[in-house]
Design a protein around this motif. Structure first.
Motif: not given
Ligand code: ATP
Ligand code: MG
Ligand code: MG
Ligand code: MG
Length: 465
Positions: A106-108, A113-117
């Protein structure tokens, strides 16, 4: 962000978290005769999950080519009707074989989703299995998703595409709850959150499914905890690309826009939003990759899935006014879009085009004649198509049943399925009675030299099926 970059970022992210990058396996599963076509990323790892096979790594990541056009998962009927379903799509996935479990998975997902993308957290809604308090707590307390955007899902059989959030490989074996991430495309689009009566709409689009294999179900239905629980996730790249490219429909993403323009070029169509162009763009991907992976059009099994897809595309071309072979010409355009990620496509493209062209030539004439028969019948009875006519279209003109049903659906015509089945049954009886004669005919042909075995059986038939 272009599709190519999305693919790259996904793999790099999981590689940085200790995952081994594994290439996509072919669309025809090598390890599972019960599964017609590869429909998710976990297929090539199935035996690893079952403990029958081992790998030198316990974390893997892949971009898997998938087809959902037959068998248990069939999205053929959705293509052209929803913003998010394809027959062929690419599934981004990460897998843990007895290594990490819910917390890290879940953390990955959230970090990616929120940081990389860079997706805005407030546009994401998640679902968990109704009894999975563990997953609920991770989302609520560790990730910090507000409780109103965490939805517990049980068996929601009412909606057409209802989520049920409990996954199983088969009736027995590994199974477990899943948690899914949905993106809210905005209030101006019809649809409601998962679990609601409007779930079938395209407002909240499911982008990622995280499956937690934690139980083993035995013959009696008893569930015991697996000693080493596993994780299997899948995210459709086209859906993620739609979000990242700020469009609603998958068909508006970079990858599809070029294919749609190419389909317009080859058919002479001018309305780039037409459903027929979308279907053709979808189907060229599925057809080409099936051929890359060794399938050729035929009247059964894998080959028939391929044939149905091709013929549906040709019918849409015909509808747009293109009566000549055109579909095979799109292979070059597809290669421009996807050849870099799939060198096997580039390598096979001449063969792919040849196979498609042969099928187009074979079906071209009967399609034209079949359509005339269909139109004549519908002119007589505009609301119903009788089983006998549908069967004639199938048997003599090579219209797969679903192709005829698709035309009927498009025009609001009722298709007499039972009548079709009865005509089919009758024909089988007649064929059985004539069985001896057929055997004799087969022997005569065995001396022929063939290149594509699949065509040969067709040439032997007096009818195009
Ligand atoms: P849906 O409910 O939208 O039909 P699903 O629950 O059947 O999707 P899963 O089996 O959970 O899908 O597959 C994992 C992911 O693969 C989905 O979250 C989605 O991003 C993607 N996906 C599934 N089916 C398709 C399809 N036909 N076309 C494109 N992407 C798909
Ligand atoms: Mg589905
Ligand atoms: Mg779903
Ligand atoms: Mg799902």
């Amino acid at each position: 962000m272009k599709s190519a970059e999305i693919r790259e970022k996904f793999l790099k992210f999981f590689e940085s978290k200790g995952h081994t990058i594994v290439r996509s396996s072919p669309l025809v599963p090598g390890n599972d005769p019960t599964m017609l076509l590869t429909n998710s990323g976990m297929v090539q790892f199935k035996d690893v999950f079952l403990g029958l096979d081992t790998r030198p790594y316990s974390r893997a990541t892949s971009v898997q080519r998938c087809v959902r056009a037959g068998g248990k998962h069939n999205d053929l009927e959705n293509v052209g009707y929803t913003a998010r379903h394809h027959t062929f799509f690419e599934m981004l996935g990460n897998f843990s074989f007895g290594d990490y479990f819910k917390r890290d998975a879940i953390a990955y997902a959230w970090e990616l989703l929120t940081k990389v993308y860079g997706l805005p957290a407030e546009k994401l809604t998640v679902t968990v299995y109704q009894e999975d308090d563990e997953a609920y707590d991770i989302w609520a307390n560790e990730i910090g998703v507000p409780k109103e955007r965490i939805i517990r899902i049980g068996d929601n059989k009412g909606a057409r595409y209802a989520s049920d959030n409990f996954w199983q490989m088969a009736d027995t074996g590994p199974c477990g709850p899943c948690t899914e991430v949905f993106y809210d495309h905005g209030a101006d689009i019809w649809g409601g959150p998962p679990g609601s009566a409007e779930e079938d709409g395209d407002r909240f689009i499911e982008i990622w499914n995280l499956v937690f294999m934690q139980f083993n179900r035995d013959e009696a239905g008893n569930m015991t905890r697996l000693p080493k629980p596993c994780v299997d996730t899948g995210m459709g790249i086209e859906r993620l690309a739609a979000v990242l490219q700020h469009v609603h429909s998958n068909y508006e993403i970079d990858l599809f826009q070029n294919l749609i323009s190419a389909a317009a070029r080859e058919t002479g169509a001018t309305d780039l939003e037409s459903k027929s162009l979308r279907v053709i763009a979808d189907h060229i991907r599925a057809a080409a990759f099936l051929i890359v992976d060794g399938v050729i059009p035929s009247s059964e099994g894998h080959g028939y899935v391929l044939r149905r897809i091709i013929r549906r595309a040709l019918r849409h071309g015909h509808k747009l006014g293109q009566a000549k072979p055109f579909f095979y010409k799109l292979v070059e355009d597809l290669d421009k879009e996807m050849g870099a990620a799939y060198p096997e496509l580039t390598e096979a493209k001449a063969r792919v085009a040849e196979v498609l062209r042969a099928e187009e030539e074979r079906f071209g004439e009967t399609l034209e004649n079949g359509m005339k028969i269909l139109e004549a019948q519908l002119a007589k009875d505009p609301k119903n198509l009788d089983g006998a006519t549908a069967f004639t279209l199938y048997d003599t003109y090579g219209f797969p049943r679903d192709l005829t049903a698709d035309i009927c659906r498009e025009r609001g015509v009722t298709f007499d399925e039972a009548g079709f089945d009865a005509a089919m049954e009758q024909q089988k009886k007649t064929a059985r009675a004539a069985g001896k004669f057929k055997m004799a005919a087969k022997v005569e042909y065995t001396g022929e030299k063939t290149r594509f075995v699949g065509y040969e059986s067709l040439h032997h038939d007096s009818k195009v099926i």
